[in-house]
Design an enzyme around this catalytic site. Structure first.
Site, PDB file in Angstrom:
ATOM      1  N   HIS A  59     -51.761  13.710 -10.246  1.00  0.00           N
ATOM      2  CA  HIS A  59     -51.552  12.857  -9.072  1.00  0.00           C
ATOM      3  C   HIS A  59     -52.710  11.876  -8.895  1.00  0.00           C
ATOM      4  O   HIS A  59     -53.670  12.156  -8.177  1.00  0.00           O
ATOM      5  CB  HIS A  59     -51.398  13.733  -7.826  1.00  0.00           C
ATOM      6  CG  HIS A  59     -50.846  13.004  -6.634  1.00  0.00           C
ATOM      7  ND1 HIS A  59     -49.975  13.593  -5.755  1.00  0.00           N
ATOM      8  CD2 HIS A  59     -51.045  11.749  -6.175  1.00  0.00           C
ATOM      9  CE1 HIS A  59     -49.662  12.727  -4.806  1.00  0.00           C
ATOM     10  NE2 HIS A  59     -50.317  11.603  -5.032  1.00  0.00           N
ATOM     11  N   HIS A  61     -53.802   7.519  -8.413  1.00  0.00           N
ATOM     12  CA  HIS A  61     -53.388   6.135  -8.140  1.00  0.00           C
ATOM     13  C   HIS A  61     -54.376   5.201  -8.837  1.00  0.00           C
ATOM     14  O   HIS A  61     -55.544   5.148  -8.441  1.00  0.00           O
ATOM     15  CB  HIS A  61     -53.390   5.871  -6.635  1.00  0.00           C
ATOM     16  CG  HIS A  61     -52.428   6.740  -5.869  1.00  0.00           C
ATOM     17  ND1 HIS A  61     -51.104   6.415  -5.702  1.00  0.00           N
ATOM     18  CD2 HIS A  61     -52.594   7.939  -5.256  1.00  0.00           C
ATOM     19  CE1 HIS A  61     -50.492   7.370  -5.005  1.00  0.00           C
ATOM     20  NE2 HIS A  61     -51.378   8.311  -4.724  1.00  0.00           N
ATOM     21  N   ARG A  63     -53.699   1.827  -9.368  1.00  0.00           N
ATOM     22  CA  ARG A  63     -53.585   0.500  -8.729  1.00  0.00           C
ATOM     23  C   ARG A  63     -53.224  -0.653  -9.651  1.00  0.00           C
ATOM     24  O   ARG A  63     -53.303  -1.801  -9.228  1.00  0.00           O
ATOM     25  CB  ARG A  63     -54.886   0.140  -7.992  1.00  0.00           C
ATOM     26  CG  ARG A  63     -55.456   1.216  -7.062  1.00  0.00           C
ATOM     27  CD  ARG A  63     -54.517   1.612  -5.975  1.00  0.00           C
ATOM     28  NE  ARG A  63     -55.170   2.430  -4.945  1.00  0.00           N
ATOM     29  CZ  ARG A  63     -54.510   3.184  -4.072  1.00  0.00           C
ATOM     30  NH1 ARG A  63     -53.181   3.247  -4.106  1.00  0.00           N
ATOM     31  NH2 ARG A  63     -55.158   3.870  -3.166  1.00  0.00           N
ATOM     32  N   ASN A  93     -46.720   3.768  -7.086  1.00  0.00           N
ATOM     33  CA  ASN A  93     -46.781   2.825  -5.955  1.00  0.00           C
ATOM     34  C   ASN A  93     -47.732   1.667  -6.251  1.00  0.00           C
ATOM     35  O   ASN A  93     -48.607   1.333  -5.470  1.00  0.00           O
ATOM     36  CB  ASN A  93     -47.191   3.537  -4.659  1.00  0.00           C
ATOM     37  CG  ASN A  93     -48.576   4.153  -4.735  1.00  0.00           C
ATOM     38  OD1 ASN A  93     -49.065   4.450  -5.824  1.00  0.00           O
ATOM     39  ND2 ASN A  93     -49.216   4.341  -3.596  1.00  0.00           N
ATOM     40  N   ASP A 150     -44.073   8.679  -4.199  1.00  0.00           N
ATOM     41  CA  ASP A 150     -45.273   9.114  -3.465  1.00  0.00           C
ATOM     42  C   ASP A 150     -45.811   8.012  -2.563  1.00  0.00           C
ATOM     43  O   ASP A 150     -46.009   6.886  -2.997  1.00  0.00           O
ATOM     44  CB  ASP A 150     -46.377   9.540  -4.430  1.00  0.00           C
ATOM     45  CG  ASP A 150     -47.619   9.989  -3.674  1.00  0.00           C
ATOM     46  OD1 ASP A 150     -47.470  10.745  -2.706  1.00  0.00           O
ATOM     47  OD2 ASP A 150     -48.723   9.544  -4.030  1.00  0.00           O
ATOM     48  N   HIS A 177     -43.672  13.402  -1.573  1.00  0.00           N
ATOM     49  CA  HIS A 177     -44.667  13.298  -0.507  1.00  0.00           C
ATOM     50  C   HIS A 177     -43.904  13.511   0.793  1.00  0.00           C
ATOM     51  O   HIS A 177     -43.033  12.729   1.146  1.00  0.00           O
ATOM     52  CB  HIS A 177     -45.318  11.906  -0.555  1.00  0.00           C
ATOM     53  CG  HIS A 177     -46.286  11.633   0.553  1.00  0.00           C
ATOM     54  ND1 HIS A 177     -47.520  11.069   0.326  1.00  0.00           N
ATOM     55  CD2 HIS A 177     -46.219  11.822   1.893  1.00  0.00           C
ATOM     56  CE1 HIS A 177     -48.170  10.928   1.484  1.00  0.00           C
ATOM     57  NE2 HIS A 177     -47.387  11.386   2.453  1.00  0.00           N
ATOM     58  N   ASP A 303     -54.893  13.440  -5.890  1.00  0.00           N
ATOM     59  CA  ASP A 303     -54.439  12.300  -5.088  1.00  0.00           C
ATOM     60  C   ASP A 303     -55.538  11.222  -5.058  1.00  0.00           C
ATOM     61  O   ASP A 303     -55.794  10.605  -4.014  1.00  0.00           O
ATOM     62  CB  ASP A 303     -54.049  12.730  -3.666  1.00  0.00           C
ATOM     63  CG  ASP A 303     -53.266  11.635  -2.932  1.00  0.00           C
ATOM     64  OD1 ASP A 303     -52.861  10.652  -3.583  1.00  0.00           O
ATOM     65  OD2 ASP A 303     -53.058  11.776  -1.713  1.00  0.00           O
ATOM     66  N   HIS A 307     -59.968   2.784  -2.748  1.00  0.00           N
ATOM     67  CA  HIS A 307     -59.817   1.570  -1.936  1.00  0.00           C
ATOM     68  C   HIS A 307     -61.135   0.810  -1.942  1.00  0.00           C
ATOM     69  O   HIS A 307     -62.208   1.405  -2.088  1.00  0.00           O
ATOM     70  CB  HIS A 307     -59.456   1.921  -0.482  1.00  0.00           C
ATOM     71  CG  HIS A 307     -58.089   2.486  -0.322  1.00  0.00           C
ATOM     72  ND1 HIS A 307     -56.951   1.739  -0.505  1.00  0.00           N
ATOM     73  CD2 HIS A 307     -57.667   3.734   0.002  1.00  0.00           C
ATOM     74  CE1 HIS A 307     -55.886   2.499  -0.295  1.00  0.00           C
ATOM     75  NE2 HIS A 307     -56.288   3.723   0.000  1.00  0.00           N
TER      76      HIS A 307
HETATM   77 ZN   LIG Z   1     -48.899  11.129  -1.435  1.00  0.00          ZN
END
Ligand SMILES: [Zn+2]
Length: 422
Positions: A59, A61, A63, A93, A150, A177, A303, A307
């Site tokens: 899991h 991200h 980007r 995502n 997610d 999610h 997760d 950012h």
């Molecule tokens: Zn999530």
């Protein structure tokens, strides 16, 4: 050739836990046994260190495409290697979302340039519209490893059922999610501290466990496999336990932040402690730890949600994006809050960070064996480590900066190559 000498070799799949040497050649482990002598091999002295399978995180991200000011696949892969990870699964995502073959191919082309194994899911619904399923079959054939929306929970039970049926037909599963928007307030703040301190209606527990209860029962009825992402509530653990007890194919993951901290972290770390689902109560933290111990929860996943500092440092914390960078603190949080705290053995922690997540996706990863992949993490389980803001990730939005944790990754080896060294 690479020869790892005198390490405590730990393999959750076989149960091996012994001081051994490990010989690596052409991307494979060719021998694991005490006392290997091999002329001309490059030697790593692992005395006093743990030699474990490369960690697996299902899991993350990264980007890319679309938000590469936060992270890209390259810096994400570097962060993974620095954290001891050799296989990761990206969430979809991105911008655009990974909903079609073209975007998927673009991501996989970029991922193929990395020294670690970067895999990705595709979205369940087209561009996260919550209504129309993507072409699961074509996306799997093009290299997606599974499906998840997610970040944007699926509100339609009809769509959840259709997605489960389609996934089952194709011998795969969907990951969810669970935060029902209809039952929720402002995301990222647990309802208690939201009310008492921020004077807002925050992210409720019922938004998580009610939606989860619906979905595990749809999985029960369809006999499909559903994977619950980053559960955070005491009741959610009970829901998973109940569904598993009925024979439903339900698996679950927890993020290190949820077994390490509570909502109070928002008061000291501000927006870096804001995430979805939010940090909860001590009773919830205890419950997810019990879920890990009993085997209801089999996977630890970060997760990892980088950012940019400018996005996190806004005046109104409710406007800051949710998520924290996680790959470079995950192992240390497990060592500190589970192993050192006496909750799990080191082998049990490793199982939940290597073999179990790998098995979920049938990856050729997450174990140490002769003829197996030379994906290896070598770490000092006892070392104290002050977390500072120097990360391999582009982002430094970690609420653990300034905290002294256990454990230090010394080497990460992937496909037989040293990809990180400290
Ligand atoms: Zn999530």
């Amino acid at each position: 050739m690479l020869l790892i000498k005198n390490g405590r070799v730990m393999d959750p799949k076989s149960g091996l836990d012994q001081v051994c040497d490990v010989l690596v050649q052409d991307g494979k482990i060719i021998k694991i046994t005490p006392e290997i002598k091999e002329e001309g091999a490059e030697i790593i002295d692992a005395s006093g260190l743990v030699v474990a399978p490369g960690l697996v995180d299902i899991h993350v991200h990264f980007r890319e495409p679309g938000q590469t000011h936060k992270e890209d696949i390259h810096t994400g892969a570097l962060a993974a290697a620095a954290g001891g990870f050799t296989t990761v699964v990206m969430m979809a995502n991105t911008s655009p979302t990974i909903s079609d073959i073209e975007t998927l191919k673009e991501v996989l082309d970029s991922a193929a340039k990395e020294k670690i194994n970067v895999k990705t899911v595709a979205t369940i619904t087209k561009n996260f519209n919550g209504q129309d399923l993507t072409d699961f079959k074509a996306l799997l054939e093009a290299g997606a490893v599974g499906f998840s929306d997610d970040g944007i929970p699926l509100e339609s039970s009809k769509v959840v059922k259709e997605a489960m049926e389609e996934a089952k037909k194709l011998n795969t599963f969907i990951s969810l999610h669970e935060e029902d928007p209809g039952l929720n307030g402002v995301l990222g703040f647990n309802e208690n501290i939201a009310k008492e301190h921020f004077h807002i209606c925050g992210a409720t527990g019922v938004a998580e466990y009610a939606m989860m209860a619906r979905d595990v029962m749809i999985a029960y009825a369809t006999k499909a496999h559903v994977h619950i992402q980053h559960l955070s509530k005491e009741e959610s653990v009970k829901v998973v336990e109940f569904a598993q007890g009925l024979g439903a194919q339900v698996t679950a993951e927890v993020a290190p932040q949820h077994f390490s901290k509570t909502e109070a972290l928002l008061l000291t770390q501000g927006s870096n402690a804001k995430m979805n689902p939010p940090l909860r109560l001590e009773s919830d933290r205890r419950a997810v730890i019990e879920g890990l111990k009993s085997g209801i929860i089999t996977v630890i996943a970060t997760d990892h949600a980088p950012h940019h500092a400018d996005e996190k440092n806004v005046e109104d914390i409710t406007k800051a994006p949710s998520g924290m960078t996680g790959l470079e603190t995950s192992l240390s949080l497990g060592l500190t809050y589970l192993v050192e705290a006496g909750e799990l053995s080191l082998m049990e922690l490793l199982e939940k960070m290597t073999y179990n997540p790998s098995k979920l996706y049938n990856f050729e990863a997450g174990y140490l064996a002769e003829n197996g992949p030379a994906d290896i993490t070598i770490f000092d389980a006892k070392a104290d480590r002050l977390v500072d803001s120097h990360f391999a990730s582009k982002a430094a939005n970690s609420p653990f900066i300034g905290e002294t944790l256990k454990g230090q990754v010394k080497y990460t080896i992937c496909k037989g190559q040293i990809v990180y060294q400290n």
